[in-house]
Write a protein that holds these residues in place. Structure first.
Motif, mmCIF file in Angstrom:
data_model
loop_
_atom_site.group_PDB
_atom_site.id
_atom_site.type_symbol
_atom_site.label_atom_id
_atom_site.label_comp_id
_atom_site.label_asym_id
_atom_site.label_seq_id
_atom_site.Cartn_x
_atom_site.Cartn_y
_atom_site.Cartn_z
ATOM 1 N N GLU A 141 0.829 -1.209 0.000
ATOM 2 C CA GLU A 141 0.000 0.000 0.000
ATOM 3 C C GLU A 141 0.865 1.262 0.000
ATOM 4 O O GLU A 141 0.574 2.233 -0.687
ATOM 5 C CB GLU A 141 -0.909 -0.005 1.231
ATOM 6 C CG GLU A 141 -1.944 1.089 1.253
ATOM 7 C CD GLU A 141 -3.175 0.790 0.428
ATOM 8 O OE1 GLU A 141 -4.020 1.684 0.265
ATOM 9 O OE2 GLU A 141 -3.303 -0.342 -0.074
ATOM 10 N N ALA A 236 -10.435 1.254 -8.291
ATOM 11 C CA ALA A 236 -9.662 0.604 -7.248
ATOM 12 C C ALA A 236 -10.425 -0.609 -6.725
ATOM 13 O O ALA A 236 -11.460 -1.006 -7.275
ATOM 14 C CB ALA A 236 -9.369 1.591 -6.120
ATOM 15 N N ASP A 244 -6.416 5.715 -4.039
ATOM 16 C CA ASP A 244 -5.459 4.620 -3.875
ATOM 17 C C ASP A 244 -4.650 4.393 -5.149
ATOM 18 O O ASP A 244 -3.463 4.051 -5.089
ATOM 19 C CB ASP A 244 -6.183 3.326 -3.489
ATOM 20 C CG ASP A 244 -6.776 3.399 -2.098
ATOM 21 O OD1 ASP A 244 -6.396 4.306 -1.341
ATOM 22 O OD2 ASP A 244 -7.630 2.565 -1.763
ATOM 23 N N TRP A 245 -5.288 4.548 -6.290
ATOM 24 C CA TRP A 245 -4.559 4.372 -7.547
ATOM 25 C C TRP A 245 -3.477 5.447 -7.707
ATOM 26 O O TRP A 245 -2.387 5.192 -8.223
ATOM 27 C CB TRP A 245 -5.509 4.443 -8.739
ATOM 28 C CG TRP A 245 -5.820 3.121 -9.360
ATOM 29 C CD1 TRP A 245 -7.033 2.508 -9.450
ATOM 30 C CD2 TRP A 245 -4.892 2.225 -10.005
ATOM 31 N NE1 TRP A 245 -6.924 1.298 -10.087
ATOM 32 C CE2 TRP A 245 -5.624 1.098 -10.446
ATOM 33 C CE3 TRP A 245 -3.530 2.269 -10.232
ATOM 34 C CZ2 TRP A 245 -5.025 0.037 -11.106
ATOM 35 C CZ3 TRP A 245 -2.922 1.207 -10.896
ATOM 36 C CH2 TRP A 245 -3.682 0.113 -11.330
ATOM 37 N N SER A 248 -0.977 4.753 -3.921
ATOM 38 C CA SER A 248 -0.324 3.449 -3.800
ATOM 39 C C SER A 248 0.036 2.856 -5.158
ATOM 40 O O SER A 248 1.060 2.185 -5.298
ATOM 41 C CB SER A 248 -1.231 2.482 -3.030
ATOM 42 O OG SER A 248 -1.555 3.013 -1.759
ATOM 43 N N GLY A 249 -0.813 3.087 -6.156
ATOM 44 C CA GLY A 249 -0.527 2.580 -7.493
ATOM 45 C C GLY A 249 0.397 3.455 -8.299
ATOM 46 O O GLY A 249 0.798 3.084 -9.409
ATOM 47 N N TYR A 431 -0.418 -3.775 -4.604
ATOM 48 C CA TYR A 431 -0.149 -2.693 -5.542
ATOM 49 C C TYR A 431 1.189 -2.849 -6.245
ATOM 50 O O TYR A 431 1.427 -2.234 -7.283
ATOM 51 C CB TYR A 431 -0.216 -1.340 -4.824
ATOM 52 C CG TYR A 431 -1.616 -0.785 -4.796
ATOM 53 C CD1 TYR A 431 -2.147 -0.153 -5.916
ATOM 54 C CD2 TYR A 431 -2.420 -0.923 -3.679
ATOM 55 C CE1 TYR A 431 -3.439 0.345 -5.921
ATOM 56 C CE2 TYR A 431 -3.711 -0.430 -3.661
ATOM 57 C CZ TYR A 431 -4.219 0.202 -4.785
ATOM 58 O OH TYR A 431 -5.505 0.686 -4.782
ATOM 59 N N TRP A 434 -0.155 -4.470 -9.256
ATOM 60 C CA TRP A 434 -1.098 -3.657 -10.032
ATOM 61 C C TRP A 434 -0.440 -2.450 -10.681
ATOM 62 O O TRP A 434 -0.747 -2.108 -11.826
ATOM 63 C CB TRP A 434 -2.253 -3.237 -9.134
ATOM 64 C CG TRP A 434 -2.957 -4.421 -8.540
ATOM 65 C CD1 TRP A 434 -3.181 -5.621 -9.146
ATOM 66 C CD2 TRP A 434 -3.479 -4.540 -7.213
ATOM 67 N NE1 TRP A 434 -3.825 -6.477 -8.280
ATOM 68 C CE2 TRP A 434 -4.021 -5.850 -7.094
ATOM 69 C CE3 TRP A 434 -3.549 -3.685 -6.112
ATOM 70 C CZ2 TRP A 434 -4.630 -6.303 -5.919
ATOM 71 C CZ3 TRP A 434 -4.155 -4.135 -4.947
ATOM 72 C CH2 TRP A 434 -4.689 -5.426 -4.858
ATOM 73 N N SER A 435 0.480 -1.801 -9.973
ATOM 74 C CA SER A 435 1.175 -0.668 -10.571
ATOM 75 C C SER A 435 2.048 -1.128 -11.739
ATOM 76 O O SER A 435 2.058 -0.512 -12.807
ATOM 77 C CB SER A 435 2.037 0.028 -9.512
ATOM 78 O OG SER A 435 2.669 1.170 -10.065
#
Length: 453
Positions: A141, A236, A244-245, A248-249, A431, A434-435
């Motif tokens: 995160e 998200a 959050d994107w 954290s992303g 993340y 995901w990132s």
């Protein structure tokens, strides 16, 4: 088409997630534990501390953690996916540190030994920080102290500061096979980075009460003439929110890197809210829990077209997300292909769920199994071909809970005739995956949407 990636490393690490962070959390845990042990082992109560206080504290922490886990997983069920056992373990460790630290501080304060009381509090904090650090490593995160403290590594603007819809444009009349990049020359004065705008997107048609969206506008958007850029709508997970994107992303960082390689061009990325609050769950459908489907299919694209200068050709639009948001993205791509013919589904669920299928059907579909099947990607993919659909699936190689479902959905989408890709990246449900998944698939999406060659 199917494509499998097994990368050797995930670039998103940061000091909190890499080796420095690992050393720091273990050092904090060891120091905190040693100090608590030393405080309990000195003085006349040493035998009592080891024979009674420590075992009883361990028992209390274990029982409280177990009861909390049972409430979360079996009774309240606030999240669509189970919390990994390792997370509960570290929660228990943190609770044990609190119990021992509070008792130690109280004992030392009564004995009028203030510095020892302070040491107990510091040791308590070290154990809690170490436990929180280990939990953070599970979900990735916060990748740095800056992201933890909410410090921004990107440019922000208000919606009022964004140039309106009156600029001269480039790219509105491109012929077949001609990309925007091939006709674009960045003018002088173009900013070096994009900007993020936080803005409400009202639920005009749906009545849905969403939290503010996060809108990334690439450097080329702030030029005149302005290129008509493609649009990616992101979501998200649950729990979570649009910010959050960004945080954290590291969405602005990833998108700016892409833009730097393509003369300032990148998709306009709108991170929309499909749930309304962190612990809500709309299942991405219209139901008594909120008209999330109509919001994403009507209100969000309508607001984008009315507010921003973008490419309005549906072929230049995509929808994507992670976890709950990945499931939602696939649902929208299958049920609204004229709005979102391209998708990015990362760590998606095998099917929309709030527990068992019976509970899901009862709560969200009025007890009608057919209504559920009309919103369930696996059933939709088995019902008819989708030759015009294109999408990418991403999952962590260590994600044992979601991995099988993602692979099954990929195979079903391929059988339905779609142009589909599959990427498996190092990591779990986090993340870090995901990132990197966004970084990996953004070029493919940009080609698909006519932005680059």
């Amino acid at each position: 088409m199917t494509w499998v990636q097994a990368a050797a490393d995930t670039p998103l690490s940061g000091p909190l997630l890499g080796v420095p962070g690992l050393i720091a959390v273990w050092a904090a845990l060891v120091v905190g534990a040693v100090v608590l042990g030393a405080l309990g082992s000195t003085g006349g109560g040493a035998r009592r501390w080891w024979s009674r206080v420590l075992p009883l504290s361990v028992l209390i922490a274990a029982v409280v953690t177990l009861v909390g886990a049972l409430l979360v997983e079996k009774v309240l069920r606030p999240f669509p996916d189970a919390i990994p056992p390792g997370v509960y373990l570290w929660i228990g460790v943190g609770l044990l540190g609190v119990l021992l630290g509070v008792r130690g501080a109280a004992v030392e304060a009564r004995a009028r030994r203030p510095w020892r009381a302070v040491a107990a509090v510091v040791a308590l904090l070290l154990v809690v920080v170490a436990a929180a650090g280990h939990v953070n490593r599970v979900y990735a995160e916060f990748s740095s102290v800056g992201t933890l403290l909410g410090l921004r590594e990107y440019r922000t603007m208000s919606l009022e500061q964004v140039t309106g819809r009156t600029a001269a444009t480039v790219g509105g009349d491109l012929g077949p096979g001609v990309t925007l990049e091939s006709v674009w020359t960045p003018p002088s004065g173009m900013p070096g980075t994009g900007a993020v705008v936080e803005t409400p997107i009202p639920g005009t048609a749906s009545g849905f009460e969403a939290r503010p969206a996060q809108v990334y506008l690439p450097p080329a958007y702030f030029t005149e003439p302005r290129p008509l850029l493609p649009v990616l709508v992101l979501m998200a997970g649950q729990p979570g929110g649009p910010e959050d994107w960004v945080r954290s992303g590291r969405l602005p960082v990833v998108a700016d890197e892409f833009a730097a390689d393509h003369a300032g061009l990148a998709p306009v990325i709108v991170v929309a809210d499909p749930i309304g609050s962190s612990l809500a769950n709309t299942l991405c459908v219209d139901s008594p829990q909120g008209n999330a489907h109509t919001y994403l299919a009507r209100d969000v694209p309508g607001w984008i077209r009315a507010t921003l200068q973008v490419d309005e050709d549906p072929g230049a639009w995509a929808i994507g997300g992670l976890s709950f948001g990945g499931t939602c993205a696939l649902q929208l791509a299958l049920t609204e292909p004229e709005v979102y013919p391209n998708f990015l589904a990362m760590s998606a669920q095998a099917e929309p769920t709030v527990g068992t299928r019976a509970e899901t059907v009862a709560r969200f579909f009025g007890g009608d199994p057919e209504a559920f099947r009309a919103a369930n990607p696996a059933d939709l993919l088995a019902s008819r071909p989708f030759p015009d659909l294109a999408g990418a699936f991403v999952v962590g190689s260590d994600d044992t809970e979601y991995g099988p479902g993602v692979r099954a959905l990929h195979d079903a989408t391929m059988r339905a005739g779609a142009d589909v890709r599959y990427a498996e990246l190092p990591g779990g449900h986090s993340y870090a995956v995901w990132s990197e998944g966004l970084r990996l698939e953004l070029p493919w999406l940009a080609r698909r949407m006519g932005l680059i060659v």
